[in-house]
Enzyme design. Structure first.
Site, short mmCIF file in Angstrom:
data_model
loop_
_atom_site.label_atom_id
_atom_site.label_comp_id
_atom_site.label_asym_id
_atom_site.label_seq_id
_atom_site.Cartn_x
_atom_site.Cartn_y
_atom_site.Cartn_z
N SER A 214 6.92 0.35 -8.04
CA SER A 214 6.78 0.20 -6.58
C SER A 214 5.58 0.90 -5.97
O SER A 214 5.27 0.67 -4.81
CB SER A 214 8.05 0.70 -5.88
OG SER A 214 9.05 -0.28 -5.95
N SER B 240 7.60 -2.23 -4.06
CA SER B 240 8.20 -2.15 -2.73
C SER B 240 7.37 -1.39 -1.71
O SER B 240 7.53 -1.60 -0.51
CB SER B 240 9.57 -1.48 -2.84
OG SER B 240 9.42 -0.10 -3.20
N LYS C 10 5.98 6.08 3.52
CA LYS C 10 6.93 4.97 3.34
C LYS C 10 8.21 5.28 4.11
O LYS C 10 8.62 6.44 4.19
CB LYS C 10 7.20 4.84 1.83
CG LYS C 10 8.00 3.62 1.39
CD LYS C 10 8.10 3.59 -0.14
CE LYS C 10 8.87 2.40 -0.67
NZ LYS C 10 8.91 2.38 -2.17
#
Lengths: 497, 493, 97
Positions: free
Chosen positions: A179, A155, A80
């Site tokens: 997330s 997310s 990420k």
């Protein structure tokens, strides 16, 4: 699709160790897949092809020289865009950090590299990890591989979408309120939120410090356990890092749940939960029962207040954590025309560099912490946090794990909730309590509803992360196999419009 | 400059109430929350890392030594030590604050409810201490263009070497009941605090390098009233004398405002080197710092055992030390008071420690060195000569190498930066001369002053002064007057 | 409780976030709805409940006072929007600290 891509991370690792596959071969295969489908999926923000192939070659050379490396040496991974990794930009999905090259590595990235994993690139995310659809990214949309018109969750939407479209066998994300678990749920992959503090936050861009935790994404429980074992462990650079070790996780896979008590959270069901989600959840419970577990209902009365408390604690910490993006030391600077003051330039930079959701939360947090409101908002929310911890403590006296649907719904259409923040926030209804209490939780794929994946959440006590994997291995469905070859799958390969 | 009334007029009408906030930098090897070197100066932005630059993703970790120092300071100030307390974030935007929040402590200070007794003119005053807490320092700004000040500058530059330096902030409760002595009590308090910090070895406490900084609050209320007046806070009070001067000025200024029927405005003011305070540029509204517990750090919970252990390791309290030294040195109360008034106790103690006799050490520090410090308008400890050097000088006197008069010239040389006492003696050729050169000079003086010789022979001993003067003159002062007298008497024997 | 656009503007100034009039007009009612939803935390936050700022009750995590290498000046300034003489350059500052 190259058949190599269907291998699990564990299989890739053991083949590389045995010399029947090279890291360069699998890394090249991943890049080919990325180049073939990511124009449609939009999972990666940047790639690191040259360095990744060099790292893969170096691993191959060490193996050829007879060195014994870890079980994931040579396995490609995507991370990420929240983890600092020298040599690649770290933007956290925000325009305010466009082009920022961190001069240091996050601890977990260092651990990936030490274990011989090959980092192929950085994955898209909601801006500063604020969102449940990856639509708040300042750079691009990420699409759900099951249906490109749908959100991949957030997310860590890029992490989930890259896995589901077989671009990489492993990804690393972060979870603050869901997330990791919610995107895993809506894309049909495994996502684990480990015990808070079991993975270092050093070098991980902060959203809400008391809730954030890095964690693994994989296509099966064993791969997730292997990755978690690589990144976990005490880090003196993070004062909230736990000294206690996690129990063996890969050992837990396959141990089953015979004789266990599994508690269904009474508060997480009914109104607002899609029937398809509830029926898939019930089928999964039946599967646990068949594996020898007893299913009981447990009430956690304060979980109903978790979302409200979360939307006070998280924005409060956000408002402070994001203050540093002030155009002085890094990031973009807007409006510095030689006449404007520092104060004006800071205002303009932050106004232009942050997106709507980030601004919404900064202002919400500023309000919650401001004089006169602190006790009613932030103070009360911290008390709710205590009550949620007590609910968990009481529940784990009675049951081995708690379970619920990961999210009340399957993936929704891109754009559908962008103007309704509360509706967006409700996607994290079931995942937030574990962040508030710091205990471990995970989402496992269990089935489809209207052609879209449904996730099953398992919650375990702090430092009892092994229990997640035991349940997960029992439930495991090769859901993604059913995606390959469908018309949705073929759509991934179409030329980007 | 503002309207003033005389100090006497102001304190006749009003009782001053003080509040003092002292920040001291700790002399730990590393910064408060990262392993960067904690040192003064250096090339800009070379003592920095992701943590003290506030880079995205970085996290603080607490320096154990800083906590230990903070507890020791608290104990030395008679404070209670919290059994559990947290760091808090103080949120405000400023370019020298790398994270745009300061890690500090809010409603849970590590040390609280203490006091410090200080002496002014032989009387003891108890200054109540509210709290001593830990926090981090900011970076350093320089302003470019205009006058080099923040106002009117074209732009500014930031150096984060100092960012993250451990600070202890020591805050008094309102200090009442000190009346007209308020400015002196404030000065004595800061001096006593400095001495404690120095004796603990936790800080370099150099006010001129801003390792000790004071914000002085004062308000006035009519005598007999119980309601505190509006206070002002004067910043930039960076020497002992300015503490006293700034408070004296503020009392006179506020007195003038109140006596003319006006109201004192609550504001921050700045001390100007030219002897007055000026209002700072006021912010548009009162700052809302949005304090909340620092989530990146865990609470500090010192155990009873640890605190007791640190308590046992404390140096002698200053008041006790003063009494002991006075006894050991055989000084009268009056002599001791002069020493304290000149802020020379620790300097003399260090000089004695280095081998000088107490009376000699006292003589140099209160005499020549005190005079030079006043001339140069600096604190005595910044005069340019160290206690070790003073002891070295006295050793030269004791050995007969220097006379007191020559020693004063040596002091001038050392203070002027010419080197150690021995080096100055060498460079300036200041040694006492004896031997044949002195014999020759005595013979010459006797020959040149026959009338004086006659007078002495006739029994008028006082005439010897003229002869000694002549010898000293021809020796350019580099002779010992006692020795000269003896030689003359021998010759005239 | 209703959150006015003026109040949102004040908060935005405190948070140093420039907002256009359109953004203000959109944000104020949204924040109002959110605040309304989160205010229910006070329903159960009794005086007898201890607030938790952290997930776990860990105390006394300290670092030994040992120097670690700093990063170079070049690395420190590598992300700076503007620099001069080894320092970060910023526009003129209006407010005093």
């Amino acid at each position: 699709m190259n058949e190599l891509l269907k291998l699990s991370a564990a299989e890739i690792g053991s083949k590389i160790a045995a010399g029947s596959l090279t890291s360069v071969e699998i890394t090249k295969a991943c890049f080919e897949q990325i180049h073939a489908v990511d124009a449609q999926v939009g999972a990666f923000l940047c790639l690191d092809e040259e360095r990744a192939l060099a790292a893969a070659a170096a691993i191959d050379a060490r193996i050829a020289a007879g060195e014994k490396l870890g079980p994931l040496a040579g396995v490609p991974i995507g991370v990420k865009d929240i983890f600092c990794y020298q040599g690649l930009p770290t933007t956290c999905g925000s325009r305010i950090l466009e082009g920022w090259m961190p001069p240091y590595n996050s601890t977990v990235v260092d651990r990936l590299l030490e274990a011989g994993l090959v980092i192929v690139g950085k994955l898209n995310m909601d801006e500063f990890a604020m969102g449940s659809s990856t639509e708040t990214s300042g750079y691009q949309l990420t699409h759900n591989p099951w249906n490109l018109g749908y959100i991949p969750g957030g997310s860590s939407g890029g992490c989930a979408a890259a896995l589901a479209s077989y671009q990489v066998p492993l990804t690393l994300g972060t979870d603050t309120g869901g997330s990791i678990r919610q995107p895993a749920s809506v894309t049909g992959v495994v996502g684990v939120k480990p015990t808070y503090g079991s993975n270092s936050r050093y070098g991980v861009l902060a959203m809400a410090s008391s809730l954030d935790v890095p964690g693994p994404f994989a296509r099966n429980a064993r791969d997730a356990a292997l990755l978690q074992e690589v990144i976990s462990g005490h880090d003196p650079m993070d004062s909230t890092s736990l000294v206690s070790e996690l129990p063996g996780l890969t050992d837990a896979v396959g141990k089953g749940v015979d004789g266990w008590k599994i508690g269904v959270v009474k508060e997480f069901g009914g109104d607002g939960y899609q029937p398809g989600v509830e029926s898939a959840f019930k089928e999964a419970l039946a599967k646990c029962e068949r594996a020898g577990a007893e299913i009981v209902e447990v009430s956690c009365p304060h979980f109903d207040y978790a979302l409200a408390a979360y939307y006070l604690i998280m924005p409060s910490e956000v408002s402070s954590n994001l203050a540093r993006y002030d155009s002085v030391r890094y990031g973009i600077r807007v409006g510095d025309d030689g006449t404007r003051s520092m104060e004006e330039v800071m205002n303009l930079t932050r106004g232009a560099g942050f997106g709507e959701e980030v601004k919404r939360r900064i202002i919400l947090g500023t309000y919650a912490l401001s004089a006169g409101y602190y006790d009613a908002y932030y103070g009360s929310a911290q008390k709710v946090r205590t009550l949620i911890q007590q609910d968990f403590d009481a529940a784990f006296e009675k049951v081995d794990v708690l379970v619920s649907p990961t999210s009340p719904t399957v993936a929704w259409k891109l754009g559908e909730r962008m103007d309704d923040p509360l509706a967006m926030y409700k996607a994290d209804l079931c995942t937030i309590p574990s962040n508030m209490a710091g205990n471990s939780a995970a989402s496992f794929p269990i089935g489809l509803s209207d052609g879209l994946p449904v996730g099953f959440q398992v919650m375990a006590p702090a430092l009892a992360d092994d229990r997640l994997y035991r349940v997960g291995a029992v439930l495991e469905e090769p859901l993604l196999d059913s995606l390959v070859g469908t018309s949705a799958w073929d759509a991934l390969y179409e030329e980007a419009k | 400059m503002s309207e003033l009334v005389s100090y006497d007029e102001a304190v006749a009408a009003f009782e001053p109430v003080l509040g003092l906030e002292v920040h001291t930098e700790l002399n730990t090897k590393t910064k408060m929350f990262c392993g960067c070197q904690n040192s003064f100066g250096g090339e800009p932005n070379t003592h920095t890392c992701p943590v003290c630059l506030g880079l995205p993703g970085s996290l603080p970790s607490v320096n154990a030594k800083a906590i230990e120092s903070a507890i020791r300071i608290g104990l030395a100030l008679n404070c209670s030590i919290a059994s559990w307390c947290r760091f808090a974030r103080k949120n405000y935007f400023y370019p020298d604050m790398a994270k745009d929040y300061q890690i500090s402590q809010y409603d849970e200070p590590l040390c609280f409810d203490g006091y410090l007794d200080v002496e002014v003119d032989g009387e003891t005053y108890r200054v109540p201490i509210e709290r001593a807490h830990m926090e981090e320092d900011a970076g350093k700004l320089t302003h470019v263009g205009g006058s080099g000040r923040i106002q009117g500058a074209d732009y500014s530059l930031v150096d984060y070497n100092r960012a993250g330096t451990p600070l202890i902030e020591i805050v008094t409760k309102p200090v009442r009941g000190v009346g007209a002595k308020a400015p002196q009590v404030a000065k004595a308090y800061v001096a006593a605090l400095r001495d404690i910090l120095r004796s603990l070895g936790v800080s370099d406490v150099r006010m001129e390098q801003a390792s000790l900084r004071c914000d002085a609050n004062v308000s006035l209320m009519p005598w007999g009233s119980d309601e505190l007046g509006t206070r002002t806070e004067t910043k930039n009070v960076n020497s002992l004398r300015t503490v006293e001067a700034a408070l004296t000025y503020e009392i006179r200024r506020q007195g003038a405002v109140l006596l003319s029927g006006g109201k004192v405005k609550q504001e921050t003011r700045h001390w100007n080197e030219n002897g007055y305070t000026l209002p700072g540029r006021s912010k548009e509204e009162a700052e809302d710092y949005r304090y909340f517990p620092e989530p990146d750090l865990v609470p500090v919970a010192p155990s009873r055992e640890w605190v007791d252990q640190l308590r046992a390791s404390l140096p002698e309290p200053p008041a006790q030390r003063r009494a002991r030294l006075q006894g050991e040195w055989g000084l009268t109360d009056l002599e001791m008071r002069d020493i304290l008034g000149a802020d020379a106790l620790e300097l003399i103690a260090a000089t004695v420690e280095a081998g000088a006799a107490p009376q000699a050490a006292r003589k140099w520090w209160l005499g020549e060195l005190n005079r030079l410090a006043k001339e140069a308008d600096v604190e005595l400890d910044a005069v340019g000569m160290s206690p070790v050097q003073v002891a070295e000088l006295q050793a030269l006197v004791d050995a007969g190498t220097l006379t007191d008069k020559l020693a004063r010239q040596v002091i001038e040389g050392v203070v002027a930066g010419e080197g150690t006492p021995a080096e100055v003696v060498e460079k300036r050729g200041l040694k006492v001369v004896g031997g044949s050169a002195l014999d020759d000079a005595v013979a010459a003086a006797l020959e040149a002053n026959p009338s004086a010789v006659e007078s002495i022979k006739a029994g008028r001993q006082q005439a010897i002064g003229a002869l000694i003067g002549a010898v000293m003159k021809s020796m350019k002062g580099q002779a010992d007057a006692g020795q000269v007298r003896q030689l003359i008497m021998e010759k005239l024997g | 409780m209703a959150l006015s656009t003026d109040e949102v503007a004040r908060l935005a100034a405190l948070a140093r976030v420039d907002l256009s009039p359109e953004e203000l007009a959109k944000l104020a009612p949204q924040l109002d709805v959110i605040l309304d939803a989160v205010a229910r935390v006070s329903e159960i936050a009794g005086d007898d409940i201890k607030p938790s700022s952290h997930a776990f009750e860990i105390t006394n995590v300290f670092r030994p006072d040992e120097v670690r290498p700093s990063i170079s000046q070049e690395a420190a300034l590598s992300g700076a929007p503007a620099e001069e003489d080894g320092k970060f350059r910023v526009p003129r500052i209006l407010e005093e600290d």
